[in-house]
Design a protein around this motif. Sequence first.
Motif, PDB file in Angstrom:
ATOM      1  N   ASP A 222      35.688  -6.471 -65.129  1.00  0.00           N
ATOM      2  CA  ASP A 222      35.230  -7.402 -66.183  1.00  0.00           C
ATOM      3  C   ASP A 222      34.319  -6.692 -67.189  1.00  0.00           C
ATOM      4  O   ASP A 222      33.308  -7.239 -67.638  1.00  0.00           O
ATOM      5  N   GLY A 223      34.664  -5.475 -67.527  1.00  0.00           N
ATOM      6  CA  GLY A 223      33.922  -4.727 -68.536  1.00  0.00           C
ATOM      7  C   GLY A 223      32.657  -4.070 -68.045  1.00  0.00           C
ATOM      8  O   GLY A 223      31.940  -3.452 -68.834  1.00  0.00           O
ATOM      9  N   LYS A 224      32.369  -4.162 -66.750  1.00  0.00           N
ATOM     10  CA  LYS A 224      31.142  -3.592 -66.191  1.00  0.00           C
ATOM     11  C   LYS A 224      31.463  -2.393 -65.287  1.00  0.00           C
ATOM     12  O   LYS A 224      32.409  -2.437 -64.495  1.00  0.00           O
ATOM     13  N   ILE A 225      30.666  -1.345 -65.395  1.00  0.00           N
ATOM     14  CA  ILE A 225      30.811  -0.194 -64.516  1.00  0.00           C
ATOM     15  C   ILE A 225      30.294  -0.565 -63.127  1.00  0.00           C
ATOM     16  O   ILE A 225      29.126  -0.930 -62.966  1.00  0.00           O
ATOM     17  N   ALA A 259      26.758  -0.960 -70.072  1.00  0.00           N
ATOM     18  CA  ALA A 259      27.933  -1.470 -69.349  1.00  0.00           C
ATOM     19  C   ALA A 259      27.752  -1.440 -67.841  1.00  0.00           C
ATOM     20  O   ALA A 259      28.595  -1.948 -67.108  1.00  0.00           O
ATOM     21  N   VAL A 260      26.648  -0.859 -67.349  1.00  0.00           N
ATOM     22  CA  VAL A 260      26.438  -0.746 -65.907  1.00  0.00           C
ATOM     23  C   VAL A 260      26.085  -2.110 -65.313  1.00  0.00           C
ATOM     24  O   VAL A 260      25.202  -2.810 -65.824  1.00  0.00           O
ATOM     25  N   TRP A 261      26.749  -2.458 -64.220  1.00  0.00           N
ATOM     26  CA  TRP A 261      26.485  -3.752 -63.575  1.00  0.00           C
ATOM     27  C   TRP A 261      25.096  -3.776 -62.951  1.00  0.00           C
ATOM     28  O   TRP A 261      24.339  -4.723 -63.158  1.00  0.00           O
ATOM     29  N   ARG A 262      24.738  -2.757 -62.191  1.00  0.00           N
ATOM     30  CA  ARG A 262      23.436  -2.684 -61.544  1.00  0.00           C
ATOM     31  C   ARG A 262      22.767  -1.353 -61.863  1.00  0.00           C
ATOM     32  O   ARG A 262      23.221  -0.298 -61.406  1.00  0.00           O
TER      33      ARG A 262
END
Length: 323
Positions: A222-225, A259-262
């Motif tokens: 969903d667009g997140k690393i 773009a990183v999720w966490r």
Amino acid sequence: MRRKLRRGRNDAAHNHLFDTTKALEALKLCWQLGDLFDRATGGTRTVSAFVPPTLPADTQSVDPEEIAELQAALEGHRRSLAESRVKLSETSNRLEAERRARVEAEALIESARQQKSAYAAEIEDLRAQVADLRAAHQQQYDRERLQPRKVASAARDAVVERAQRPAPLNEVQARKKIDAMLLKAGWLIQSKAEANPLAGRGVAIEEFTLATGRADYVLYVDGKIVGVVEAKREGTPLASALAQNERYAAGVLKEHAMAVWRREEPFAFRYVSTGAETYFLNRVDPDARSREVFAFHRPETVAAWMKRADEEPGTRTSAATVA
């Protein structure tokens, strides 16, 4: 293989058929038999490849068409040898890795050429020793041939199982197998040049530049690393390689930071694979431990883990099975 070798030997001995290209093919078949025997009896899983000989020094008496055919065959073996030596993980540039592999392959071929004369002398010595041994132990040899030593069924089954396993993959072959596995699990594979993380639910981008080097694949959901896949050649202890690899902790370059999720765990879902064996580590889980899986998880599965981690921090997110 044995039938093919025996037929070629008979043609040469009885029908006076001499073909250097067929001789080269027979030489490779002998090498393949030895390699199979080594893997079957010893359980060896290191990547190896046939080292072709050099072109004969005296080719004036050989038909030019036959020489051209032999040169083409040798060149094909050289390419296969070079591919087996490619180590993509040791450089950030694929072309540089392939160049290094070609240099290493040529060095192996040259080394084999230099050792040829030394081996010839050793062979003569060994032939003399074999003749002496045969004369001294002929009776014992005949007895053992008529009454072969019994092999335990468990040992025999183990040899058969190892012999039936496919040959170990080199790193180039492993990458092709990993591509197929990712596609089967529902991931889109993109090169760094054509990267579009929003092209699908799950996107795997190859040769992704990190703050501390390069990742073979970086996974977007969903667009997140959210994760990373590291390709290894067979023979690498994957469990320890995955657990000990902390270079991912430094994260991504600044242009990808949003773009990183966490941020505290830039690559929460980590895989390492040879194409034949794959290990997985979920850094979000409280008791994060690497474990073997038989396929990559689907993007929808990873998305569900992400949602649970956001809604219930500190709880276990991933199940023990692949979905």
